[in-house]
Scaffold this motif. Structure first.
Motif, mmCIF file in Angstrom:
data_model
loop_
_atom_site.group_PDB
_atom_site.id
_atom_site.type_symbol
_atom_site.label_atom_id
_atom_site.label_comp_id
_atom_site.label_asym_id
_atom_site.label_seq_id
_atom_site.Cartn_x
_atom_site.Cartn_y
_atom_site.Cartn_z
ATOM 1 N N VAL A 190 -6.925 -5.010 0.641
ATOM 2 C CA VAL A 190 -6.020 -3.972 0.135
ATOM 3 C C VAL A 190 -6.679 -3.280 -1.054
ATOM 4 O O VAL A 190 -6.935 -3.916 -2.087
ATOM 5 N N ASP A 191 -6.967 -1.990 -0.894
ATOM 6 C CA ASP A 191 -7.605 -1.222 -1.967
ATOM 7 C C ASP A 191 -6.769 -1.257 -3.245
ATOM 8 O O ASP A 191 -5.537 -1.198 -3.200
ATOM 9 N N PHE A 192 -7.444 -1.355 -4.366
ATOM 10 C CA PHE A 192 -6.842 -1.290 -5.701
ATOM 11 C C PHE A 192 -5.827 -2.400 -5.966
ATOM 12 O O PHE A 192 -4.907 -2.231 -6.758
ATOM 13 N N SER A 193 -5.974 -3.552 -5.317
ATOM 14 C CA SER A 193 -5.042 -4.662 -5.530
ATOM 15 C C SER A 193 -5.601 -5.716 -6.494
ATOM 16 O O SER A 193 -4.876 -6.631 -6.901
ATOM 17 N N TYR A 194 -6.849 -5.591 -6.882
ATOM 18 C CA TYR A 194 -7.488 -6.589 -7.738
ATOM 19 C C TYR A 194 -6.771 -6.710 -9.076
ATOM 20 O O TYR A 194 -6.508 -5.728 -9.743
ATOM 21 N N ASP A 195 -6.456 -7.945 -9.444
ATOM 22 C CA ASP A 195 -5.785 -8.245 -10.701
ATOM 23 C C ASP A 195 -6.473 -9.464 -11.319
ATOM 24 O O ASP A 195 -6.191 -10.604 -10.940
ATOM 25 N N ARG A 196 -7.374 -9.199 -12.251
ATOM 26 C CA ARG A 196 -8.162 -10.272 -12.853
ATOM 27 C C ARG A 196 -7.272 -11.307 -13.529
ATOM 28 O O ARG A 196 -7.454 -12.502 -13.359
ATOM 29 N N GLY A 197 -6.299 -10.864 -14.294
ATOM 30 C CA GLY A 197 -5.413 -11.786 -15.010
ATOM 31 C C GLY A 197 -4.668 -12.716 -14.072
ATOM 32 O O GLY A 197 -4.543 -13.919 -14.340
ATOM 33 N N PHE A 198 -4.163 -12.170 -12.980
ATOM 34 C CA PHE A 198 -3.458 -12.997 -11.997
ATOM 35 C C PHE A 198 -4.382 -14.074 -11.450
ATOM 36 O O PHE A 198 -4.005 -15.249 -11.348
#
Length: 191
Positions: A114-122
Protein backbone atom coordinates in the motif's frame (compact mmCIF):
# COMPACT_ATOMS: atom_id res chain seq x y z
CA UNK A 1 32.81 -19.24 15.21
CA UNK A 2 33.07 -18.05 11.61
CA UNK A 3 29.91 -16.60 10.03
CA UNK A 4 30.33 -18.29 6.66
CA UNK A 5 28.90 -21.72 6.03
CA UNK A 6 30.01 -24.93 4.49
CA UNK A 7 28.04 -24.36 1.29
CA UNK A 8 30.83 -23.15 -1.01
CA UNK A 9 31.70 -20.27 1.32
CA UNK A 10 28.21 -18.77 0.96
CA UNK A 11 26.39 -17.83 4.14
CA UNK A 12 23.28 -19.97 4.65
CA UNK A 13 20.66 -19.79 7.41
CA UNK A 14 20.13 -23.55 7.39
CA UNK A 15 23.81 -24.20 8.16
CA UNK A 16 23.88 -21.72 11.04
CA UNK A 17 20.70 -23.27 12.43
CA UNK A 18 22.17 -26.74 12.29
CA UNK A 19 25.38 -25.65 14.03
CA UNK A 20 23.41 -23.86 16.76
CA UNK A 21 21.26 -26.92 17.30
CA UNK A 22 24.23 -29.22 17.46
CA UNK A 23 25.96 -27.05 20.05
CA UNK A 24 22.90 -26.60 22.22
CA UNK A 25 21.66 -30.15 21.86
CA UNK A 26 25.04 -31.55 22.82
CA UNK A 27 24.04 -30.44 26.31
CA UNK A 28 20.36 -31.43 26.36
CA UNK A 29 19.57 -34.09 23.81
CA UNK A 30 20.64 -36.56 21.20
CA UNK A 31 20.94 -36.70 17.42
CA UNK A 32 17.24 -37.56 16.90
CA UNK A 33 16.27 -34.32 18.61
CA UNK A 34 18.69 -32.39 16.41
CA UNK A 35 17.14 -33.66 13.17
CA UNK A 36 13.63 -32.69 14.24
CA UNK A 37 14.63 -29.08 14.93
CA UNK A 38 16.35 -28.13 11.68
CA UNK A 39 14.82 -25.10 10.01
CA UNK A 40 12.32 -26.01 7.36
CA UNK A 41 12.94 -24.95 3.78
CA UNK A 42 10.53 -21.98 3.91
CA UNK A 43 12.05 -20.53 7.08
CA UNK A 44 15.59 -20.92 5.73
CA UNK A 45 14.67 -19.16 2.47
CA UNK A 46 12.97 -16.34 4.36
CA UNK A 47 15.99 -15.81 6.58
CA UNK A 48 18.36 -15.92 3.62
CA UNK A 49 16.28 -13.28 1.81
CA UNK A 50 16.15 -11.19 4.99
CA UNK A 51 19.93 -11.45 5.15
CA UNK A 52 20.22 -10.27 1.53
CA UNK A 53 18.08 -7.25 2.36
CA UNK A 54 20.13 -6.47 5.46
CA UNK A 55 23.49 -6.80 3.70
CA UNK A 56 22.54 -3.91 1.43
CA UNK A 57 21.86 -1.67 4.40
CA UNK A 58 24.23 -2.62 7.22
CA UNK A 59 27.73 -4.00 7.39
CA UNK A 60 27.82 -7.61 6.14
CA UNK A 61 29.18 -9.05 9.37
CA UNK A 62 26.56 -7.24 11.45
CA UNK A 63 23.78 -8.55 9.18
CA UNK A 64 25.03 -12.12 9.42
CA UNK A 65 25.39 -11.85 13.17
CA UNK A 66 21.81 -10.61 13.52
CA UNK A 67 20.36 -13.53 11.55
CA UNK A 68 22.59 -15.99 13.41
CA UNK A 69 21.34 -14.67 16.77
CA UNK A 70 17.72 -15.01 15.63
CA UNK A 71 18.33 -18.61 14.60
CA UNK A 72 20.10 -19.50 17.83
CA UNK A 73 17.35 -18.03 20.00
CA UNK A 74 14.63 -19.79 18.01
CA UNK A 75 16.47 -23.10 18.25
CA UNK A 76 17.05 -22.79 21.99
CA UNK A 77 13.43 -21.85 22.68
CA UNK A 78 12.28 -24.70 20.45
CA UNK A 79 14.38 -27.17 22.39
CA UNK A 80 13.07 -25.88 25.71
CA UNK A 81 9.52 -26.13 24.44
CA UNK A 82 9.92 -29.65 23.07
CA UNK A 83 11.39 -30.81 26.34
CA UNK A 84 8.55 -29.31 28.39
CA UNK A 85 10.75 -26.73 30.08
CA UNK A 86 8.38 -23.78 29.55
CA UNK A 87 5.74 -22.91 32.13
CA UNK A 88 2.18 -21.89 31.33
CA UNK A 89 3.25 -18.25 31.86
CA UNK A 90 6.12 -18.76 29.40
CA UNK A 91 3.72 -20.21 26.84
CA UNK A 92 1.39 -17.21 27.27
CA UNK A 93 4.33 -14.84 26.82
CA UNK A 94 5.38 -16.70 23.66
CA UNK A 95 1.81 -16.52 22.36
CA UNK A 96 1.84 -12.76 23.04
CA UNK A 97 5.15 -12.50 21.20
CA UNK A 98 3.80 -14.41 18.19
CA UNK A 99 0.75 -12.17 18.08
CA UNK A 100 2.76 -8.97 18.34
CA UNK A 101 5.34 -10.17 15.83
CA UNK A 102 2.55 -11.18 13.46
CA UNK A 103 1.47 -7.52 13.63
CA UNK A 104 5.02 -6.49 12.72
CA UNK A 105 5.05 -8.83 9.72
CA UNK A 106 1.62 -7.70 8.53
CA UNK A 107 2.74 -4.07 8.78
CA UNK A 108 5.90 -4.80 6.79
CA UNK A 109 3.86 -6.45 4.06
CA UNK A 110 1.34 -3.61 3.96
CA UNK A 111 4.10 -1.00 3.73
CA UNK A 112 5.17 -2.62 0.47
CA UNK A 113 1.70 -3.31 -0.88
CA UNK A 114 0.00 0.00 0.00
CA UNK A 115 1.61 3.24 -1.19
CA UNK A 116 2.34 5.85 1.49
CA UNK A 117 1.38 3.53 4.37
CA UNK A 118 4.84 3.40 6.00
CA UNK A 119 4.77 4.46 9.65
CA UNK A 120 8.16 4.23 11.34
CA UNK A 121 6.81 4.95 14.83
CA UNK A 122 4.19 2.23 14.58
CA UNK A 123 6.76 -0.32 13.46
CA UNK A 124 9.26 0.66 16.16
CA UNK A 125 6.54 0.40 18.83
CA UNK A 126 5.42 -3.01 17.54
CA UNK A 127 9.03 -4.25 17.52
CA UNK A 128 9.57 -2.95 21.07
CA UNK A 129 6.39 -4.71 22.28
CA UNK A 130 7.45 -7.92 20.52
CA UNK A 131 10.84 -7.75 22.18
CA UNK A 132 9.32 -7.23 25.64
CA UNK A 133 7.08 -10.29 25.23
CA UNK A 134 9.98 -12.47 24.11
CA UNK A 135 12.35 -11.07 26.71
CA UNK A 136 10.00 -12.23 29.49
CA UNK A 137 10.66 -15.85 28.44
CA UNK A 138 14.27 -15.54 27.37
CA UNK A 139 15.39 -13.99 30.65
CA UNK A 140 14.08 -16.96 32.62
CA UNK A 141 15.63 -19.69 30.48
CA UNK A 142 18.63 -18.47 28.50
CA UNK A 143 21.96 -16.97 29.42
CA UNK A 144 22.58 -13.26 29.88
CA UNK A 145 24.58 -13.46 26.66
CA UNK A 146 21.51 -14.73 24.76
CA UNK A 147 19.32 -12.03 26.33
CA UNK A 148 21.86 -9.41 25.25
CA UNK A 149 22.05 -10.80 21.73
CA UNK A 150 18.28 -10.63 21.34
CA UNK A 151 18.27 -7.06 22.62
CA UNK A 152 20.83 -6.29 19.90
CA UNK A 153 18.65 -7.94 17.26
CA UNK A 154 15.65 -5.80 18.17
CA UNK A 155 17.79 -2.66 18.51
CA UNK A 156 19.14 -3.11 14.98
CA UNK A 157 15.76 -4.02 13.53
CA UNK A 158 14.24 -0.89 15.12
CA UNK A 159 16.82 1.59 13.79
CA UNK A 160 14.96 4.46 12.16
CA UNK A 161 17.46 4.84 9.35
CA UNK A 162 17.26 1.12 8.56
CA UNK A 163 13.46 1.14 8.52
CA UNK A 164 13.42 4.28 6.38
CA UNK A 165 15.82 2.68 3.90
CA UNK A 166 13.45 -0.27 3.60
CA UNK A 167 10.08 1.44 3.30
CA UNK A 168 10.39 5.19 2.73
CA UNK A 169 10.45 6.15 -0.93
CA UNK A 170 11.13 3.66 -3.70
CA UNK A 171 11.11 0.09 -2.37
CA UNK A 172 13.79 -2.07 -3.97
CA UNK A 173 13.34 -5.50 -5.52
CA UNK A 174 14.97 -7.44 -2.65
CA UNK A 175 12.54 -5.94 -0.13
CA UNK A 176 9.60 -6.64 -2.45
CA UNK A 177 10.76 -10.24 -2.83
CA UNK A 178 11.02 -10.61 0.95
CA UNK A 179 7.56 -9.18 1.53
CA UNK A 180 6.07 -11.49 -1.12
CA UNK A 181 7.64 -14.43 0.67
CA UNK A 182 6.26 -13.14 3.97
CA UNK A 183 2.80 -12.66 2.46
CA UNK A 184 2.82 -16.23 1.17
CA UNK A 185 3.77 -17.62 4.59
CA UNK A 186 1.23 -15.38 6.34
CA UNK A 187 -1.50 -16.51 3.93
CA UNK A 188 -0.58 -20.14 4.62
CA UNK A 189 -0.85 -19.43 8.36
CA UNK A 190 2.76 -20.34 9.04
CA UNK A 191 3.77 -16.97 10.49
Amino acid sequence: MVATSMEGGAWCARDISLRAQKKFLSRVGGAASARSLVLDEHAAKLLDQFLSVLRERVEKREAEKLVKHVIKAAVKLGVLRRHGQLSAADERALAAFRSKFHTVLMAVVSFCEVDFSYDRGFLQDALRESHQSLKAVVERHLSDKSVSRLAGVFALASRGELLDSLFAGQIDDDVIKLTRMLRKELDRGLL
